[in-house]
Structures are given as structure tokens and as C-alpha cells.
Enzyme design. Structure first.
Site, PDB file in Angstrom:
ATOM      1  N   TYR A   8      -8.634  52.966   9.642  1.00 45.58           N
ATOM      2  CA  TYR A   8      -8.567  52.499  11.029  1.00 45.58           C
ATOM      3  C   TYR A   8      -7.522  53.291  11.806  1.00 45.58           C
ATOM      4  CZ  TYR A   8     -11.270  48.321   9.771  1.00 45.58           C
ATOM      5  OH  TYR A   8     -12.254  47.463   9.365  1.00 45.58           O
ATOM      6  N   LYS A  61      13.527  28.228  -5.555  1.00 43.56           N
ATOM      7  CA  LYS A  61      12.891  27.752  -4.319  1.00 43.56           C
ATOM      8  C   LYS A  61      11.678  28.621  -4.005  1.00 43.56           C
ATOM      9  CE  LYS A  61      16.074  30.535  -1.552  1.00 43.56           C
ATOM     10  NZ  LYS A  61      17.351  30.503  -0.832  1.00 43.56           N
TER      11      LYS A  61
HETATM   12  C1  LIG Z   1      18.276  31.186  -1.632  1.00 43.92           C
HETATM   13  C2  LIG Z   1      19.675  30.753  -1.854  1.00 43.92           C
HETATM   14  C3  LIG Z   1      20.418  31.340  -2.876  1.00 43.92           C
HETATM   15  C4  LIG Z   1      19.932  32.503  -3.705  1.00 43.92           C
HETATM   16  O1  LIG Z   1      20.042  33.691  -2.950  1.00 43.92           O
HETATM   17  P1  LIG Z   1      19.675  35.098  -3.606  1.00 43.92           P
HETATM   18  O2  LIG Z   1      20.079  36.083  -2.563  1.00 43.92           O
HETATM   19  O3  LIG Z   1      18.196  35.083  -3.815  1.00 43.92           O
HETATM   20  O4  LIG Z   1      20.422  35.190  -4.875  1.00 43.92           O
HETATM   21  C5  LIG Z   1      21.688  30.842  -3.105  1.00 43.92           C
HETATM   22  N1  LIG Z   1      22.186  29.819  -2.368  1.00 43.92           N
HETATM   23  C6  LIG Z   1      21.482  29.241  -1.363  1.00 43.92           C
HETATM   24  C7  LIG Z   1      22.110  28.130  -0.581  1.00 43.92           C
HETATM   25  C8  LIG Z   1      20.216  29.691  -1.073  1.00 43.92           C
HETATM   26  O5  LIG Z   1      19.534  29.124  -0.076  1.00 43.92           O
END
Ligand SMILES: *Cc1c(COP(=O)(O)O)cnc(C)c1O
Length: 372
Positions: free
Chosen positions: A256, A35
Site C-alpha cells: 500500500y 499485570k
Molecule cells: C508496572 C509496575 C512495575 C513494574 O515496572 P517494570 O518497568 O515493568 O519493571 C512496578 N511498580 C509499579 C507500581 C508498576 O505499576
């Protein structure tokens, strides 16, 4: 010549980390979670290295389309399911498996016209209170789905809120087991943290693990264990060069707000990277940086396009500390030295996930030639 900043993706590290997931969860199948454009790495750039996974999990339908365009014929799971009824047509067309977490999604399925039954994972809210059916509602949701000709195999999915910390997974595991015990179907529970920490337990690894962050070489359970402790390798390097040098005397300030004051002579390097590249502005003096592979520290505030580093340790190591010197913001330096993205994230009060997803569009990205 373009600005010297560059993000480099390391396919060999991705392959290594995928192997690491398999070792942690023997016999389980592995969803590579891609994702958010593969956590900022780019789906097209990671695909070849991760095609040894058993499936890909994501949540954007357009990203699913891109995976099919790469000719991936295996499973793709939509982690949030469909967002509106017509998404189901794309699920049919692209053969996507999808999560069902609310009544509306079942209503839409019931009205969907399809020749081929769809494969779904019914989501249980076992305590995280994000998506999913409450435990007392899961069975009726399952019965509804099971009665639909539009639905084929039904699996079960839940997500842990505390797999990375002392609260652990026991309470959610017990809820999941209690509610799904006598229902047929595949199960998936574990994210990266649960996979690494508890993948040895059959009830946790179940049929599929869903590993995201570990694939990209960031530790899922900081501060307890680092990426190196878990034998994970950085899948992304963010690097640039020194473009300016200043020689400071005692009392001189940097950047800054004059947030850093030299307490003696100090050679300062200005690196071509700032918050407009996705480097966090919350990082202050002391944040680790590698120059020519030598560990040193950031000085003063990060500005939009530049940041300052202390070149003292670089000179002390006898490495070139001048314009053109290699600066590694995170990842792997040319000499093999590694700076975990997690250390930079901690200095900014966040997690590696956020930094890797936030590398700015203006940063060019390359893929490392194999082998790395
Ligand atoms: C993002 C996600 C994962 C993966 O999580 P990680 O901590 O990156 O391994 C697994 N299951 C769901 C439903 C997610 O949204």
C-alpha cells in the site's frame, strides 16, 4: 491448516530472567509483576516459571483470583489498591495485600467489616505525580491507617519516574527517605530499571523489588543498554512463515502506498503477519526481521494480515528463502538467533512493553517444552 502465525512463551527464559533480578538485588525479595495478563504472556502460562518469586504484583482483581486458582498461596499485591469498597471483601477472602494511595481507600477500610487485619502498602507520591500521598500528607495517612483495627502491617511504596534515564532516582529517593525515615514497615521502590541499574544500593532495592519488564526479556533502559547487555532472554517469540514470493525488478514498488521501490532485482517474501496480529503498523522499511534465523529487513507498509521482507540476505547465507521459510518477528529463531522485541519497538517509535501487551487475540499461543 491454521494460519502459520504463533506466539511461543519460553519458561526457561522467564526463569533465567527472574534469577537475573535476584542477582541484581541481593537479599531483596522479588515481586514478579504480572499485570496486564503478565505483559501479554498469559498469567497461567508464566506462572510455573515465575513461582520462584516471593510474590506477585498486579492490579486487576480478577487476575488475583486467577493466581489463587493456580494455587498460589504466597503474597499478592494490588499495585493500585482497591477500586471500590466491596473489593476489600475480596482482599479478605483471597488474602490480598493492597496499596493505599488516597484518602477514600482509607475511608473504605475504616468501614470494612473483617476479622483479619489487612496488610497494606501506603503509597508516597515522591515526584511522579501519578498515585500516592503528597510528602506532607503521608504521615497523617499513616496515623489514620495505624489506628484502624482493619489494618495490620503497613509497608511503604513509591514509584520512580526516571529510573531508566539520566534524571535518575536521587531526588525521589531523598523524598522517600525523609518522609518514611522513622516509620516502621517494609519498603518497596524499585521497578526493573532501578533494580538492574541500582539494585546494588540497599536503599533502592529495599525489602522488595517490583520487576516486570525485565522478566519478559525486554530492556528497561533503552537506548542506553539492550536486553543482551543486561543478559536478559526473550520470554516470547512471535513467528510466522513466508506464504508468497515475488521477484522484483528495478523500479517495482511494494505494498500500500508504494512505500518501497526496488533499486535492482530483489527476491521478496510475504509473511503471514500484519497489524491485526499486533505487529505495529508504524514499522517501516528497514525494520529488522529474521528469516530462517538470518537478519533481514521489512519492505514497505505493514498491512492488516501480511508484511513483506527482503530475502536477499537469506539467499546469500544459503538458507531456504521460499514459501514455508521461518519468519521471526521478535524473539528466538529455531537456530537460536535472537531479535529483541525492543528493536522492533524502536522502529515503531514505542517500547517493548506496548508490543508484548498488544499481541492480538487471534494469534495462537504455545508454551515451549522444557528445556529451552
Ligand atoms: C508496572 C509496575 C512495575 C513494574 O515496572 P517494570 O518497568 O515493568 O519493571 C512496578 N511498580 C509499579 C507500581 C508498576 O505499576
Amino acid at each position: 491448516m491454521p494460519r502459520p502465525i504463533l506466539a511461543t512463551i519460553h519458561p526457561a527464559a522467564l526463569r533465567h530472567n527472574l534469577e537475573r533480578a535476584r542477582r541484581a538485588a541481593p537479599d531483596a525479595r522479588v515481586w514478579a509483576v504480572v499485570k496486564a495478563n503478565a505483559y501479554g504472556h498469559g498469567i497461567e502460562r508464566v506462572f510455573d516459571a515465575l513461582r520462584g518469586a516471593d510474590g506477585f504484583a498486579l492490579l486487576d482483581l480478577d487476575e488475583a483470583r486467577r493466581l489463587r486458582a493456580l494455587d498460589w498461596r504466597g503474597p499478592i499485591l494490588l499495585l493500585e489498591g482497591v477500586f471500590e469498597p466491596r473489593d476489600l471483601e475480596l482482599c479478605s477472602r483471597l488474602d490480598l495485600w493492597h496499596t493505599v494511595h488516597c484518602d477514600q481507600q482509607i475511608d473504605w477500610l475504616a468501614r470494612h467489616k473483617t476479622q483479619v487485619p489487612q496488610r497494606v502498602f501506603l503509597k508516597l507520591n515522591s515526584g511522579m505525580n501519578r498515585l500516592g500521598f503528597a510528602p506532607h500528607r503521608l504521615r497523617s495517612a499513616w496515623a489514620r491507617l495505624d489506628a484502624l483495627p482493619q489494618v495490620g502491617e503497613i509497608g511503604f511504596i513509591t514509584h520512580f519516574s526516571d529510573a531508566d534515564g539520566p534524571r535518575g532516582t536521587a531526588r525521589q529517593l531523598a523524598v522517600f527517605d525523609e518522609v518514611t525515615r522513622d516509620l516502621p514497615g517494609e519498603r518497596t521502590l524499585a521497578n526493573s530499571a532501578a533494580t538492574l541499574r541500582q539494585g546494588g544500593q540497599p536503599a533502592v532495592r529495599a525489602d522488595w523489588v517490583r520487576t516486570g519488564i525485565l522478566l519478559y526479556g525486554s530492556s528497561p533502559d533503552l537506548p542506553e543498554r539492550s536486553a543482551a547487555d543486561w543478559d536478559l532472554r526473550p520470554a516470547m517469540t512471535l513467528a510466522t512463515r513466508i506464504i508468497g514470493i515475488q521477484q522484483l525488478d528495478s523500479g517495482d514498488t511494494v505494498g500500500y502506498g508504494s512505500r518501497f521501490t526496488a533499486d535492482g532485482p530483489l527476491r521478496l517474501g510475504v509473511a503471514a503477519c500484519g497489524y491485526a496480529d499486533g505487529y505495529p503498523r508504524h514499522c517501516g522499511t528497514g525494520t529488522p526481521v529474521l528469516v530462517e534465523g538470518v537478519r533481514t529487513r521489512l519492505l514497505g507498509r505493514v498491512s492488516m494480515d501480511m508484511l513483506a521482507v527482503d530475502l536477499t540476505p537469506v539467499q546469500a547465507a544459503g538458507r531456504p528463502a521460499d514459501v514455508g521459510a521461518e519468519v521471526t518477528l521478535w524473539g528466538r529463531a529455531r537456530d537460536g538467533a535472537v531479535l529483541s522485541i525492543d528493536e522492533v519497538a524502536q522502529a515503531a517509535g514505542t517500547v517493548g512493553y506496548e508490543l508484548m501487551c498488544a499481541v492480538a487475540p487471534r494469534v495462537p499461543v504455545a508454551v515451549d517444552a522444557e528445556p529451552a
